[in-house]
Write an enzyme that holds these catalytic residues in place. Structure first.
Site, short mmCIF file in Angstrom:
data_model
loop_
_atom_site.label_atom_id
_atom_site.label_comp_id
_atom_site.label_asym_id
_atom_site.label_seq_id
_atom_site.Cartn_x
_atom_site.Cartn_y
_atom_site.Cartn_z
N GLU A 68 0.88 -1.18 0.00
CA GLU A 68 0.00 0.00 0.00
C GLU A 68 0.90 1.22 0.00
O GLU A 68 1.89 1.26 0.72
CB GLU A 68 -0.90 -0.04 1.25
CG GLU A 68 -1.71 1.19 1.51
CD GLU A 68 -2.58 1.64 0.32
OE1 GLU A 68 -3.37 0.85 -0.22
OE2 GLU A 68 -2.43 2.83 -0.07
N ASP A 117 -7.60 2.02 -8.28
CA ASP A 117 -8.10 3.35 -8.67
C ASP A 117 -8.31 3.39 -10.19
O ASP A 117 -7.42 3.02 -10.95
CB ASP A 117 -7.09 4.43 -8.25
CG ASP A 117 -6.88 4.43 -6.74
OD1 ASP A 117 -7.86 4.19 -6.01
OD2 ASP A 117 -5.75 4.65 -6.28
N LYS A 121 -9.58 9.60 -16.60
CA LYS A 121 -9.15 10.47 -17.71
C LYS A 121 -8.10 9.76 -18.56
O LYS A 121 -7.16 9.16 -18.02
CB LYS A 121 -8.57 11.77 -17.16
CG LYS A 121 -9.62 12.63 -16.50
CD LYS A 121 -9.06 13.95 -16.02
CE LYS A 121 -10.18 14.76 -15.39
NZ LYS A 121 -9.74 15.57 -14.26
N ASP A 153 -15.45 -3.03 -9.67
CA ASP A 153 -16.86 -2.77 -10.01
C ASP A 153 -16.92 -1.81 -11.19
O ASP A 153 -18.00 -1.52 -11.69
CB ASP A 153 -17.57 -2.10 -8.83
CG ASP A 153 -17.00 -0.72 -8.58
OD1 ASP A 153 -15.75 -0.62 -8.46
OD2 ASP A 153 -17.76 0.26 -8.57
N GLU A 194 -15.32 -4.09 -2.09
CA GLU A 194 -16.26 -5.04 -2.71
C GLU A 194 -17.54 -5.17 -1.87
O GLU A 194 -18.65 -5.19 -2.42
CB GLU A 194 -15.56 -6.41 -2.82
CG GLU A 194 -16.33 -7.45 -3.57
CD GLU A 194 -15.47 -8.68 -3.87
OE1 GLU A 194 -14.28 -8.69 -3.48
OE2 GLU A 194 -15.99 -9.61 -4.49
N1 SAM Z 1 -7.97 -3.18 -2.39
C1 SAM Z 1 -8.74 -2.45 -1.41
C2 SAM Z 1 -10.19 -2.84 -1.49
O1 SAM Z 1 -10.60 -3.43 -2.49
O2 SAM Z 1 -10.94 -2.58 -0.54
C3 SAM Z 1 -8.54 -0.93 -1.57
C4 SAM Z 1 -9.05 -0.34 -2.86
S1 SAM Z 1 -8.66 1.39 -3.02
C5 SAM Z 1 -9.77 1.97 -4.20
C6 SAM Z 1 -7.14 1.35 -3.95
C7 SAM Z 1 -5.90 1.32 -3.08
O3 SAM Z 1 -4.76 1.14 -3.91
C8 SAM Z 1 -5.68 2.62 -2.31
O4 SAM Z 1 -5.50 2.33 -0.95
C9 SAM Z 1 -4.42 3.20 -2.95
O5 SAM Z 1 -3.64 3.95 -2.03
C10 SAM Z 1 -3.70 1.97 -3.44
N2 SAM Z 1 -2.82 2.22 -4.59
C11 SAM Z 1 -3.16 2.86 -5.73
N3 SAM Z 1 -2.11 2.92 -6.56
C12 SAM Z 1 -1.08 2.30 -5.94
C13 SAM Z 1 0.26 2.05 -6.29
N4 SAM Z 1 0.78 2.49 -7.45
N5 SAM Z 1 1.05 1.36 -5.43
C14 SAM Z 1 0.53 0.94 -4.23
N6 SAM Z 1 -0.74 1.16 -3.83
C15 SAM Z 1 -1.54 1.83 -4.67
#
Ligand code: SAM
Length: 214
Positions: A68, A117, A121, A153, A194
């Site tokens: 993370e 994420d 864009k 999703d 989820e």
């Molecule tokens: N996987 C979890 C869930 O499904 O509940 C969290 C989903 S959250 C939308 C996406 C997570 O990915 C965030 O906590 C974000 O900080 C982390 N993240 C995004 N890009 C990342 C990267 N390049 N390296 C490490 N973590 C990343």
């Protein structure tokens, strides 16, 4: 997920026995940290870590590493981890772009990407964890027959990934647009996102990818 900065998060992470503080020192020898040569599975963007901690409890013969990039989010995972007795899971605070500084060639058997994420864009497409740029990083650390499992999703991100993965020379070996009504629903372990999205009635997409035939 980007939580508001939490005062003291960095310090708590720096003092946690569950966080690998200098992960590059274990490159090529993660088996020494775990004290066995079991397969290594990682989750990139583990958020609060429900998914990977549940898997670690279910599968003591697999070593798990949750990754993370934000301290405030990782801290939430650590708070959850504190109440569990699990010898087969550690966490790293790292941006996934740096994975090959931390894992050697063939060192990882499976990569989980859950509710990454979406970066909607076009100009941000290379930040998506299923973009060619990130697949090139995974290629450096994943075993030859290793897999990537991706759930979301977000239909646009999923459809983008169904194109970006083959375009980068990988193959999609399995997929569904409705995981919770698929044949593998019973064995599915849910993430925090989820649970939220499914409770709002959003179908969950999932794919499994492997390297293409050379
Ligand atoms: N996987 C979890 C869930 O499904 O509940 C969290 C989903 S959250 C939308 C996406 C997570 O990915 C965030 O906590 C974000 O900080 C982390 N993240 C995004 N890009 C990342 C990267 N390049 N390296 C490490 N973590 C990343």
């Amino acid at each position: 997920m980007r939580l508001r900065h939490i005062k003291g998060a960095e310090e708590e992470i720096a003092n946690s026995p569950f966080v690998v503080q200098d992960p590059a020192a274990f490159k090529g020898r993660w088996c020494e940290l775990f004290g066995n040569s079991n397969p290594v599975h990682i989750e990139i963007g583990m958020g609060k870590g429900r998914f990977i901690m549940e898997l670690a409890g279910q599968n003591p013969g697999i070593n798990y590493i949750g990754i993370e990039r934000y301290s405030s989010v990782l801290l939430r995972g650590l708070q959850k981890r504190a109440g569990l007795t699990l010898p087969n899971i550690y966490f790293i605070r790292l941006d996934a772009l740096e994975l090959s500084e931390v894992f050697g060639e063939n060192e990882v058997e499976r990569i989980y990407l859950n509710f990454s994420d979406p970066w909607p864009k076009d100009r941000h497409a290379k930040r998506r964890l299923t973009s060619e740029r990130f697949l090139a990083v995974y290629d450096k650390i994943l075993q030859q027959d290793g897999q990537i499992e991706f759930k979301t999703d977000n239909r646009d991100l999923f459809e983008y990934s169904l194109e970006s993965i083959p375009a980068a020379g990988w193959q999609v070996s399995w997929m569904t647009f409705d995981l919770h009504r698929s044949e593998v629903a019973a064995s599915n372990v849910m993430t925090e996102y989820e649970i939220k999205f499914a409770s709002e009635g959003h179908p969950i997409c999932k794919l499994t990818a492997m390297r293409g035939m050379k």
